[in-house]
Structures are given as structure tokens and as C-alpha cells.
Design an enzyme around this catalytic site. Structure first.
Site, mmCIF file in Angstrom:
data_model
loop_
_atom_site.group_PDB
_atom_site.id
_atom_site.type_symbol
_atom_site.label_atom_id
_atom_site.label_comp_id
_atom_site.label_asym_id
_atom_site.label_seq_id
_atom_site.Cartn_x
_atom_site.Cartn_y
_atom_site.Cartn_z
ATOM 1 N N ARG A 1 2.980 -3.963 12.630
ATOM 2 C CA ARG A 1 1.732 -3.933 12.373
ATOM 3 C C ARG A 1 1.488 -2.222 12.318
ATOM 4 N NH1 ARG A 1 -2.083 -6.835 10.354
ATOM 5 N NH2 ARG A 1 -1.617 -8.430 11.577
ATOM 6 N N GLU B 1 -5.001 -0.175 -0.046
ATOM 7 C CA GLU B 1 -3.719 -0.549 -0.631
ATOM 8 C C GLU B 1 -3.542 -0.403 -1.762
ATOM 9 O OE1 GLU B 1 -2.916 -4.376 1.076
ATOM 10 O OE2 GLU B 1 -4.513 -4.068 2.518
ATOM 11 N N HIS C 1 0.786 -1.119 1.854
ATOM 12 C CA HIS C 1 -0.197 -1.813 2.657
ATOM 13 C C HIS C 1 -0.705 -0.732 3.401
ATOM 14 C CE1 HIS C 1 -2.396 -4.541 5.247
ATOM 15 N NE2 HIS C 1 -2.142 -5.530 4.913
ATOM 16 N N ASP D 1 -12.068 -7.626 3.397
ATOM 17 C CA ASP D 1 -11.074 -8.112 2.678
ATOM 18 C C ASP D 1 -11.314 -8.232 1.337
ATOM 19 O OD1 ASP D 1 -8.295 -8.745 2.162
ATOM 20 O OD2 ASP D 1 -8.073 -10.550 3.399
ATOM 21 N N ARG E 1 9.508 -6.619 4.122
ATOM 22 C CA ARG E 1 9.068 -5.622 5.163
ATOM 23 C C ARG E 1 9.798 -6.222 6.473
ATOM 24 N NH1 ARG E 1 3.162 -7.489 7.398
ATOM 25 N NH2 ARG E 1 3.315 -9.857 6.935
#
Length: 257
Positions: free
Chosen positions: A64, A236, A139, A181, A86
């Protein structure tokens, strides 16, 4: 792996992390995910990237913070969310150093390549090698002084709100005061104006079709402490609706002013 100054391999709990100590910057990259965790140019008082202070650094668990590579899909359309890249180990296949920067090239089997140029600026070049078309998002989590004293510039005035699943009109520049978002049509450059740290983070997107803006606000989010949202914002660099074709490159360049 034969490394010499300014590179060193260290361990963060279960994960191997490449540490860069160059006269132009300091940086850290996890080999899992070829994930840039930290980049701080020599003239910056704070890291430009945000990394969760409670991150456990476990094999097979997404990290994270920093700049995760969401590939070959984005979101929760399949498992695991945001793709497999990832949480896979990448291989450092090239590394060179000059007076201006450190160049690192990571490979994920024959599927993808990530090139990093780390110095006074940070440049990431992702190359899609797999014959199957794919999605991608770099991201990026940016480290900020206080989310309520930040403005994101250069965004369009319309976006797709993933929380309501509808197109909405929004102000630009955008200030954040709630869970957000949003997926925007990409513009070449965005700027994060941070009045607390008294700096501008300039983000240049190349060959992107979308820009995603995200902050969870008070929503409980895995891998983040309760108040971590106050210190981060994600802007992003993405290819979501227009899939990447073989040998296409998507890049982002980050600088501070």
C-alpha cells in the site's frame, strides 16, 4: 545480483528492496511488483511518494503506497484486484548510473518491462510485451501535507464517478473533502498544489487515456491507518478503456517545483 554504489539490496520484512543513494535523489524499489516505494530528490524536504506506515511487506500481498503497477487488469473485474503484476517478483535486468540519475530496468517474464530513471526527476516507462491486450494503471500515491489544503490542477470538468457509477460534472481545479474515486479523460499534465509542504508536484502522463483520482477519506481501507488519508492523494496514469497493444509504452514523469 551484482550491485555497487549507489545501489544496495535490503530486506523489508519478507521483501527484497533496492535502495538508491545518489547525489541527485534517494529512492527505494521493491522487487515484488517492481514497485517504486520512495523517491526524494536532493532538493526536497519530504518524500514525494506516500507509503503506509503500517505496511507489513509480505510476500504475495500488495504493497500500500508508492507506485503500484496495476496490470494486466485494473480494479476488481478479476481476482486478484488490480492484476497479478504487483504481487509478482520482477527481475532487475539492467542498471546504470550517471552523474544525473540512476537507470533501472525490471522484467516480468516476457510479459512486461519497467524502466525507471531516478534523479532530480522521476521517470517511469512501462512496456507491454504480452501478445494479449491489457489494462494498466501506474497507481501513484503522492505524499502531501494535508488533504484539505491540496488542489489538483489540470483535470477536466467531467468524470466518471466510480462510487455512484455515473458521469458527473465536477469543479476544476479539484479540492478533496470526501471519499473520491473518479476516472477522467487524461490530459498531458496534472499539478498537485500543496500549500502545507509549499510545493507543486508536476505529473506528466504520456500515452495514457485516463487519469484516476482517489482518496478514501474516512472509509476503512486495507493497509491504511485511520487517518492516513490526510497525508496522501492518488493521481494515476492509466490505460483502461483503450487496451494496451504489444510493445506499447505508457510513461509518467514526476517533478517538484
Amino acid at each position: 545480483m551484482n550491485l555497487s554504489n549507489p545501489l544496495k539490496l535490503i530486506k523489508y520484512n519478507e521483501l527484497d528492496v533496492l535502495e538508491v543513494n545518489h547525489n541527485k535523489c534517494k529512492a527505494k524499489i521493491a522487487l515484488q511488483g517492481a514497485q517504486l516505494l520512495s523517491w526524494q530528490p536532493y532538493n526536497a524536504e519530504q518524500d514525494v511518494l506516500w507509503l503506509s506506515e503500517i505496511e507489513p511487506f509480505r510476500i504475495g500481498s500488495a504493497i500500500r503506497g508508492g507506485i503500484p503497477i496495476c496490470y494486466p487488469w485494473f480494479g476488481s473485474i478479476k481476482e486478484p484486484a488490480h492484476g497479478t503484476a504487483r504481487i509478482q517478483e520482477w527481475c532487475l535486468v539492467e542498471h546504470t548510473c550517471s552523474d544525473e540519475n540512476v537507470r533501472l530496468v525490471f522484467s516480468l517474464e516476457n510479459k512486461a518491462k519497467m524502466e525507471m530513471m531516478l534523479g532530480e526527476t522521476c521517470e517511469l516507462y512501462f512496456t507491454h510485451l504480452d501478445p494479449e491486450p491489457a489494462q494498466l494503471a501506474l497507481h501513484s500515491y503522492f505524499n502531501i501535507g494535508d488533504i484539505e489544503n491540496v488542489e489538483v490542477q489540470g483535470l477536466p470538468t467531467r468524470c466518471f464517478d466510480k462510487l455512484t457509477n455515473q458521469e458527473v460534472d465536477v469543479p476544476s481545479p479539484r479540492r478533496i473533502d470526501k471519499n473520491i474515486d473518479c476516472i477522467y479523460a487524461a490530459r498531458p499534465t496534472n499539478v498537485i498544489q500543496d500549500s502545507v509542504y509549499q510545493r507543486s508536484i508536476v505529473i506528466e502522463h504520456n500515452n495514457a487515456t485516463e487519469t484516476v483520482l482517489w482518496n478514501p477519506w474516512h472509509k476503512s481501507t486495507s493497509g491504511m491507518s485511520e487517518n492516513a488519508y490526510q497525508k496522501m492523494v492518488c493521481v494515476e496514469t492509466a490505460r483502461l478503456n483503450t487496451l494496451l497493444q504489444p510493445n506499447e509504452v505508457v510513461s509518467v514523469k514526476i517533478a517538484i517545483q
